[in-house]
Design a protein around this motif. Structure first.
Motif, PDB file in Angstrom:
ATOM      1  N   LYS A 115      41.827  48.781  37.753  1.00  0.00           N
ATOM      2  CA  LYS A 115      42.461  47.424  37.246  1.00  0.00           C
ATOM      3  C   LYS A 115      42.991  46.578  38.423  1.00  0.00           C
ATOM      4  CE  LYS A 115      43.173  49.485  32.319  1.00  0.00           C
ATOM      5  NZ  LYS A 115      44.175  49.425  31.444  1.00  0.00           N
ATOM      6  N   THR A 139      44.253  40.315  34.032  1.00  0.00           N
ATOM      7  CA  THR A 139      43.929  41.646  34.577  1.00  0.00           C
ATOM      8  C   THR A 139      42.278  42.016  34.113  1.00  0.00           C
ATOM      9  OG1 THR A 139      46.034  42.668  33.721  1.00  0.00           O
ATOM     10  CG2 THR A 139      44.029  44.208  33.912  1.00  0.00           C
ATOM     11  N   LYS A 194      39.028  44.685  34.674  1.00  0.00           N
ATOM     12  CA  LYS A 194      38.703  46.027  34.781  1.00  0.00           C
ATOM     13  C   LYS A 194      37.370  46.143  35.397  1.00  0.00           C
ATOM     14  CE  LYS A 194      40.208  47.154  30.196  1.00  0.00           C
ATOM     15  NZ  LYS A 194      40.027  47.638  28.772  1.00  0.00           N
ATOM     16  N   ASP A 246      45.983  49.704  39.226  1.00  0.00           N
ATOM     17  CA  ASP A 246      45.514  50.929  38.504  1.00  0.00           C
ATOM     18  C   ASP A 246      44.510  51.646  39.129  1.00  0.00           C
ATOM     19  OD1 ASP A 246      45.704  52.467  35.499  1.00  0.00           O
ATOM     20  OD2 ASP A 246      43.808  52.122  36.381  1.00  0.00           O
TER      21      ASP A 246
END
Length: 534
Positions: free
Chosen positions: A404, A411, A413, A376
């Motif tokens: 991400k 996952t 950030k 992402d």
């Protein structure tokens, strides 16, 4: 290793641009009649080295236009130089019939794609994707859009001059002997012994580090530089119109003192038994930064003998053999037009993975690691690696870089706020900018921000001003930029950007204010740019 002489990192270091250190502008090389004569000019001026005087743009163009090949040297990430290049190409195209534009950052086989660009059949992202601009590791297109747009406006033919990067890369690692038969056939024979001056010049780009490097390492670096010069010289001659001329956009390391491409063109013509042609050259230099207000100027201690406090800032000093025309540009203190994200990506099996993170870049600040799988970017899922690179290239100063990634099955950030680093050392900042500590600051308040003593709780609020006008407040925590508040001319916040999303997902707030500074509305946005509660 930090080098100020304009190297491009591609696993190894190549000299492709000349963000010249002052001493490299002042070497007694090249034309023997001018090698020991100095020229001087201030930022924004053009200097005719043949006649030893500052000239107008029209006069500079008239001088350059006398060449069949016109080499415009550049620093690849200097937007001031790119804007001047566009003006010079515009003026040359008006003066010279059948002018062709040669580009270092396109390859020999890119002709059909470039024809579609000039005709308008390919535009914008479609052109960048078709030409593999970012797949090849090209600099941000914002730097080359001005001159390419001018070529399109004049319907000029544009040709790629370069060879695949794998060839000079192989030479830098293994020497010329490491090339395959096919690669040797593509570049032809290369003589690396013809110019001790050129070899010395290339060694000077490495500065003092050259003494610490094994001789064999520099031998390979020099061979790679020669490959680039010879290959582009041959590309120029192969595409030079019989009834016109070619203007070439290329790193200044290939232009300075006439020792790179220009010398190779003359040698090629002599080897082929053909008449020589004139090659005219342009190189940029950087004027010293003006002294900060209130400080004594550097230079001669006797009154009137120094130049540090002269009107317009101190001039640049260079030898007149550097080029036929020299352009002098302001010192921006390393602040570039767009941020460098510092991320190398690779794709396999439908996954986009981080291959390398450059230190002291946005990617390093965001906490990205080699091996991270990107899933992402700023709330969008990348469809493929090519469009992800395009999306990264669109990021600008004042944006929020938010990725991400999947790391070890989790996952993660990763985010950073994109603002240029202005403080170059403990006591200096980029020219024209001021960095002071800010008082406690509420972005929604009506009171303008003020300077204040330094914070002591590991949180620093820095007031950033440009030419005396407030620009933004940066909030730092333990060397991490956590918030940026953009300011209006009165010093009140008009936009806030946060590295870590607020509880409701807000990463950006935009403020509207009445004449007295009171906030009349606040609009919040999430990491994908969607309005929250709207």
């Amino acid at each position: 290793m930090s080098l100020k002489t304009g190297f491009v990192v591609v696993g190894i270091l190549f000299v492709t641009a000349a963000g010249f250190a002052a001493d490299v502008d002042q070497l007694p090389l090249g034309n023997a009649h001018r090698a020991y004569q100095f020229g001087s000019a201030r930022a924004g001026q053009l200097y005719d080295c043949l006649h030893g005087k500052v000239v107008t743009q029209d006069d500079a163009v008239a001088e350059l236009a006398q060449g069949r090949v016109i080499l415009l040297g550049e620093e690849h990430t200097n937007i001031d130089q790119k804007q001047l290049q566009a003006k010079l190409v515009d003026a040359l195209a008006t003066r010279i019939p059948h002018l062709v534009l040669g580009m270092e950052f396109f390859q020999r086989g890119d002709g059909p794609i470039l024809e579609k660009w000039i005709s308008g059949a390919l535009k914008g992202d479609d052109f960048l994707l078709a030409s593999h601009w970012y797949d090849r590791g090209g600099y941000n297109w914002v730097y080359y859009a001005p001159v390419m747009g001018m070529a399109r406006a004049h319907h000029m033919r544009v040709v790629g001059l370069n060879i695949p990067r794998a060839i000079p890369h192989t030479v830098s690692m293994k020497g010329l002997k490491g090339l395959s038969k096919e690669q040797h056939a593509e570049i032809g024979p290369i003589d690396t012994s013809g110019s001790p001056q050129h070899r010395y010049l290339i060694s000077r780009y490495f500065g003092d580090t050259i003494a610490m490097l094994p001789p064999s390492w520099f031998d390979r670096m020099y061979q790679a530089q020669c490959v680039w010069d010879v290959a582009m010289a041959r590309s120029i001659l192969a595409n030079l119109p019989p009834n016109g001329a070619m203007v070439v956009i290329v790193g200044s390391g290939h232009v300075a003192y006439g020792l790179g491409i220009a010398r190779r063109i003359h040698e090629e013509l002599a080897t082929r038994g053909l008449a020589d042609i004139r090659v005219t050259t342009f190189c940029p230099v950087t004027a010293p930064a003006p002294e900060p207000a209130g400080e004594e100027p550097h230079g001669h201690p006797m009154p009137g003998m120094g130049h540090g406090g002269a009107q317009g800032g101190p001039p640049a000093l260079f030898v007149r053999s550097l080029a036929d025309v020299v352009g002098v540009f302001p010192d921006r203190g390393g602040v570039e037009a767009v941020p460098r994200i510092g991320l190398k990506l690779t794709a396999a099996d439908g996954k986009i993975t981080v291959k390398r993170v450059w230190p002291e870049t946005a990617s390093a600040a965001a906490g990205l690691h080699k091996g991270d799988q990107v899933v992402d970017l700023n709330g969008g899922v990348p469809s493929d690696i090519h469009r992800l690179r395009l999306a990264l290239a669109r990021l600008r100063w004042g944006d929020r870089f938010d990725m991400k990634v999947v790391r070890d099955g989790k996952t993660i950030k990763c985010a950073a706020l994109l603002e240029p680093v202005l403080e170059k050392t403990e006591k200096t900042v980029a020219p024209g900018w001021q960095v002071t500590d800010a008082a406690p600051f509420g972005p929604a308040g009506a009171t303008p921000v003020k300077a204040s003593p330094k914070a002591t709780d590991h949180v620093e609020q820095r007031l950033i001003s440009h030419n005396g006008k407030p620009v933004r407040v940066e909030v730092w925590r333990d060397k991490t930029l956590v918030a940026v508040h953009e300011l209006d001319g009165a010093g009140r916040a008009i936009r806030s950007l946060y590295r870590v999303p607020r509880a409701d997902g807000t990463v950006e707030v935009r403020y509207k204010r009445a004449k007295d500074g009171a906030v009349t509305s606040m609009v919040r946005f999430d990491r994908s740019g969607k309005e929250i509660g709207g």
